[in-house]
Design a protein around this motif. Structure first.
Motif, PDB file in Angstrom:
ATOM      1  N   ARG A   9      50.905 -25.908  48.637  1.00  0.00           N
ATOM      2  CA  ARG A   9      51.941 -25.930  47.528  1.00  0.00           C
ATOM      3  C   ARG A   9      53.246 -25.752  48.293  1.00  0.00           C
ATOM      4  NH1 ARG A   9      53.014 -24.771  41.984  1.00  0.00           N
ATOM      5  NH2 ARG A   9      50.167 -24.625  41.657  1.00  0.00           N
ATOM      6  N   CYS A 172      46.186 -28.449  41.843  1.00  0.00           N
ATOM      7  CA  CYS A 172      46.359 -29.468  40.779  1.00  0.00           C
ATOM      8  C   CYS A 172      47.139 -29.485  39.386  1.00  0.00           C
ATOM      9  CB  CYS A 172      44.439 -28.781  40.199  1.00  0.00           C
ATOM     10  SG  CYS A 172      43.108 -29.086  41.231  1.00  0.00           S
ATOM     11  N   PRO A 173      46.531 -30.922  38.726  1.00  0.00           N
ATOM     12  CA  PRO A 173      47.402 -30.911  37.802  1.00  0.00           C
ATOM     13  C   PRO A 173      47.666 -30.205  36.533  1.00  0.00           C
ATOM     14  CG  PRO A 173      47.559 -33.073  38.700  1.00  0.00           C
ATOM     15  CD  PRO A 173      46.505 -32.356  39.340  1.00  0.00           C
ATOM     16  N   ASN A 174      48.443 -29.709  35.490  1.00  0.00           N
ATOM     17  CA  ASN A 174      48.773 -29.027  34.205  1.00  0.00           C
ATOM     18  C   ASN A 174      47.051 -29.291  33.468  1.00  0.00           C
ATOM     19  OD1 ASN A 174      49.413 -26.852  35.512  1.00  0.00           O
ATOM     20  ND2 ASN A 174      51.300 -27.467  34.462  1.00  0.00           N
ATOM     21  N   LEU A 176      44.102 -30.685  33.959  1.00  0.00           N
ATOM     22  CA  LEU A 176      42.417 -30.968  34.758  1.00  0.00           C
ATOM     23  C   LEU A 176      41.137 -30.032  34.508  1.00  0.00           C
ATOM     24  CD1 LEU A 176      41.580 -33.552  36.635  1.00  0.00           C
ATOM     25  CD2 LEU A 176      42.179 -32.151  38.601  1.00  0.00           C
ATOM     26  N   ASP A 180      38.671 -32.020  41.830  1.00  0.00           N
ATOM     27  CA  ASP A 180      38.637 -33.866  42.021  1.00  0.00           C
ATOM     28  C   ASP A 180      39.298 -33.602  43.420  1.00  0.00           C
ATOM     29  OD1 ASP A 180      40.166 -36.185  42.876  1.00  0.00           O
ATOM     30  OD2 ASP A 180      41.023 -36.246  40.608  1.00  0.00           O
ATOM     31  N   TYR A 183      42.710 -33.117  45.457  1.00  0.00           N
ATOM     32  CA  TYR A 183      43.339 -32.077  45.670  1.00  0.00           C
ATOM     33  C   TYR A 183      42.839 -31.435  46.703  1.00  0.00           C
ATOM     34  CZ  TYR A 183      45.415 -34.543  41.411  1.00  0.00           C
ATOM     35  OH  TYR A 183      46.206 -35.275  41.187  1.00  0.00           O
TER      36      TYR A 183
END
Length: 204
Positions: A9, A172-174, A176, A180, A183
């Motif tokens: 991050r 991860c994207p919000n 999801l 995946d 990431y």
């Protein structure tokens, strides 16, 4: 992966640590801050698949970085394979009558001694390098590689991963709700040491 995987991050780079919630579900959390938490099991399964897939290749030892305090396992494996070919050639020459028994025994003894010396050096590397232990004595079948991996403790698996690669866990994207692999990022340490540019994303 505890203490091995890195937080991705905002370029944090801090180690990830193991965390259990009230339901005893395991996750990885950034050790420096609580700004990244990811489920642990899917990441571990993915990293295991990446590592074992790479180590199942014929040139597996090429991915090792300074194993066993400078022992070049890849070179030792290449030398061993060449010596085995030489041993087969000596035997073929004896069968074809190009060498008499005394010459054949003498030449075979020299080659066998050299193979034994390489095997001793590979065994020494395996004792000091978990990653080298997985690929010692040349390429192995996927089944044998998995057997060696499963025989390792979690701590030793972590050491092997850390020898071979840098694993970065990305947020991860919000929204999801599935795992995946995009990431999770892997970069082989050999690429880092030889100055290769860029980061490798490995997709299974």
């Amino acid at each position: 992966g505890s203490g091995v995987y890195r937080c991705g991050r905002d370029g944090c780079g801090a180690p990830m640590k193991t965390h259990y919630d009230k339901h005893r579900k395991r996750s990885y959390r950034c050790k420096a801050a609580a700004h990244l938490v990811r489920r642990a099991d899917p990441i571990d399964d993915l990293v295991t698949a990446w590592i074992l897939e790479r180590l199942s290749q014929p040139d597996a030892a090429d991915v090792l970085v300074d194993p066993a305090a400078g022992v070049d396992v890849a070179d030792l494996n290449r030398r061993r394979e060449a010596l085995v070919r030489t041993k087969d050639e000596v035997r073929a020459m004896f069968r074809e009558g190009l060498l008499d028994p005394t010459e054949a025994r003498r030449d075979l003894a020299v080659v066998v001694d050299r193979i034994a010396d390489v095997d001793r050096r590979l065994a020494d590397a395996a004792r000091t390098s978990p990653a080298a232990a997985l690929v010692a004595a040349g390429s192995v079948s996927p089944e044998e590689l998995m057997r060696r991996w499963e025989a390792m403790t979690p701590a030793v698996k972590g050491q092997a991963i850390d020898e071979l690669a840098t694993i970065t866990v990305l947020p991860c994207p919000n929204g999801l709700r599935r795992f995946d692999p995009t990431y999770v990022r892997l970069r082989w340490r050999r690429d880092e040491d030889d100055g290769s540019q860029g980061t490798k994303f490995v997709d299974m």
